[in-house]
Design an enzyme around this catalytic site. Structure first.
Site, short mmCIF file in Angstrom:
data_model
loop_
_atom_site.label_atom_id
_atom_site.label_comp_id
_atom_site.label_asym_id
_atom_site.label_seq_id
_atom_site.Cartn_x
_atom_site.Cartn_y
_atom_site.Cartn_z
N SER A 223 9.03 -17.05 -23.41
CA SER A 223 8.67 -18.40 -23.83
C SER A 223 9.82 -19.08 -24.56
CB SER A 223 7.43 -18.36 -24.74
OG SER A 223 6.27 -18.06 -24.00
N HIS B 238 -1.19 -18.99 -24.68
CA HIS B 238 0.10 -19.66 -24.58
C HIS B 238 0.40 -20.46 -25.85
CE1 HIS B 238 -0.52 -18.52 -20.43
NE2 HIS B 238 0.75 -18.79 -20.19
N MET C 204 2.62 -25.81 -19.47
CA MET C 204 3.43 -26.39 -18.41
C MET C 204 4.60 -25.47 -18.12
SD MET C 204 5.36 -30.10 -18.30
CE MET C 204 6.51 -30.50 -16.98
N ALA C 205 4.90 -25.27 -16.85
CA ALA C 205 6.08 -24.51 -16.45
C ALA C 205 7.29 -25.41 -16.67
CB ALA C 205 5.98 -24.08 -15.00
N GLU D 271 12.33 -20.20 -21.97
CA GLU D 271 11.81 -21.31 -21.17
C GLU D 271 11.80 -22.61 -21.96
OE1 GLU D 271 9.04 -18.11 -18.74
OE2 GLU D 271 8.15 -19.40 -20.27
N GLN D 272 11.35 -22.56 -23.21
CA GLN D 272 11.35 -23.78 -24.01
C GLN D 272 12.77 -24.21 -24.34
OE1 GLN D 272 8.56 -24.45 -27.12
NE2 GLN D 272 7.01 -23.04 -26.32
#
Length: 475
Positions: free
Chosen positions: A387, A370, A424-425, A390-391
């Site tokens: 990713s 990750h 972390m989600a 999400e970020q």
């Protein structure tokens, strides 16, 4: 006629926008058929000599005899034509897909080495370059299995595309049954990839061509000169390029070492390669990359159904659920999938069980796969698509210099303490909540934080699955 086994409607005049990389109007795909040494020959245990696709148009098979002229024509393809094509595409840095007959590959290791060094996709063209129309399903199944085994032995990897070519009515079903092919090319039915769904299976078809193909140098009413070949390829490209302004298309071009590898024809191919290089907004790529793109951007009607997918397709569609860890999807598929796994929650349960069964070292590798939050990969725009989304949803792509400095310090402190990145989600969280979680978890004991990282990975996986599969319906 609801039980009619053919699809004559296709995209019904409304094909999808291909969304090729870099806004390309057309994806051009060159196939080199490598068949020399795999053709009909009594030396290979066949009943007669070859009679197909050579300079001897209309040749007859010679039962029980070698046809020395035919053999030498095929030998030219391996000895001279292949290398001419290799140099031609290498000089222009253009990728190629090879439809490779397994027994032909095994008889020319030097050609295999050249294909691998060039970075070409080597797809399977079956075990032998022979007709399969009269084979039973059992006989053809055995040949396909032998083709995969031999292909992997001589190239070092299993083929992900399959084209029997001289196919039977069983070929597509057997290709699907194998489950290890990302695409089948035994179709000439469209200008774009499409999905074959037979009620129990989902299989991607990347159709091939018999018209934009140098085989027409060796057939009646075919090409008589290189100029005719060039003109046909140019006209095919021009029309699809024009149509591609609104609906991007795909152009497949079929080549044979013993045919277009001859100097008078190779010159025409070289002109065409230079012609398309003069255009903007084109993509020259492999069939495997086309398949991967289609799987990601154009799922079948109704979406993916895990219990109806072969392992190759399942891994391509869900192998990125766990960051850079496709083996979790592959192992899960090997265990077996049922309709219980056709929802986000159902598949999540199966994937997590596989993840939890991994060794401690494998779990550490998974965590380490990750990226840091707002870290180097994010700044370099090298995150995976998931990713990055999400970020971005948490505002981590819009930090002030002071905020970026704070996250850099937190990332460094976390890695120094635990030896792996902070996971972390972050979907639905704010950057303030993420920073707070950083500071709180820095106080954890190493074993507790290792367990927390895996829990967060499970949450990330569920979020990603919910974007791709329907939810589980409460009973």
């Amino acid at each position: 006629m609801t039980d009619y086994p053919r699809d004559l409607a296709g995209y019904r005049g409304d094909p999808p926008h291909a969304n090729w990389p870099n806004n390309a109007r057309i994806a051009v795909q060159f196939v080199i058929n490598y068949e020399e040494g795999g053709e009909n020959n009594i030396l290979h245990g066949d009943a007669a000599s070859e009679a197909f696709l050579s300079e001897i148009v209309g040749a007859s098979a010679w039962p029980g005899q070698r046809h020395m002229n035919m053999e030498s024509i095929y030998e030219y393809g391996a000895r001279a034509g292949f290398w001419r094509l290799r140099d031609m595409f290498a000089a222009r840095n253009m990728p190629v897909t090879v439809f490779a007959v397994a027994t032909a590959l095994a008889r020319n290791p030097a050609a295999v080495d050249a294909m691998r060094q060039a970075g070409w996709e080597i797809a399977s063209h079956g075990l032998k370059w022979i007709e399969y129309k009269d084979f039973t399903a059992e006989q053809e199944r055995a040949h396909i299995k032998d083709a995969i085994r031999l292909h992997e032995q001589v190239t070092g990897s299993r083929p992900q595309g399959f084209y029997q070519g001289r196919a039977s009515e069983h070929t597509l079903a057997l290709t699907i049954e194998d489950g290890g092919f990302l695409y089948s090319a035994d179709s000439y039915a469209d200008d774009l990839p499409y999905w074959h769904q037979d009620g129990s299976n989902q299989q991607l078809i990347v159709p091939y061509t018999l018209d934009a193909n140098d085989m027409r140098f060796a057939t009646p009413q075919g090409f008589n000169s290189g100029d005719q070949f060039f003109a046909y390829l140019r006209d095919s490209f021009d029309l699809l390029y024009e149509e591609g302004a609104a609906r991007p298309k795909m152009l497949s071009i079929g080549l044979h070492c013993r045919l277009v590898g001859r100097p008078g024809r190779a010159a025409a191919l070289a002109r065409f390669l230079d012609y398309i290089r003069s255009h903007n907004n084109i993509l020259v790529t492999t069939r495997l990359d086309i398949a991967r793109h289609w799987i990601k951007h154009h799922p079948p009607a109704g979406g993916y159904v895990p219990s109806r997918m072969g392992q190759a397709l399942f891994a391509a569609a869900f192998g990125d659920i766990f960051e850079h860890s496709p083996h979790i999807a592959e192992r899960t598929h090997t265990k077996g999938l049922t309709t219980e796994h056709d929802t986000a929650e159902g598949l999540h349960t199966a994937l997590v069980a596989t993840m939890r069964d991994m060794t401690q070292a494998e779990k550490h590798t998974l965590i380490s796969a990750h990226p840091d939050l707002a870290g180097r990969l994010a700044l370099a725009k090298e995150l995976t698509a998931d990713s990055a989304r999400e970020q971005g949803s948490a505002g981590l792509d819009r930090l002030t210099p002071d905020e970026l400095g704070r996250f850099t310090e937190l990332n460094d402190a976390y890695r120094s303490r635990f030896g792996f990145p902070f996971v972390m989600a972050v979907k639905g969280a704010t950057k303030e909540q993420i920073a707070s979680a950083f500071e709180r978890r820095l106080l954890h004991a190493p074993d507790d934080e290792f367990a927390e990282a895996l829990t967060q990975i499970e949450r990330i996986a569920l979020f990603r699955l919910r974007d791709r599969l329907p939810p589980q319906v409460p009973e």
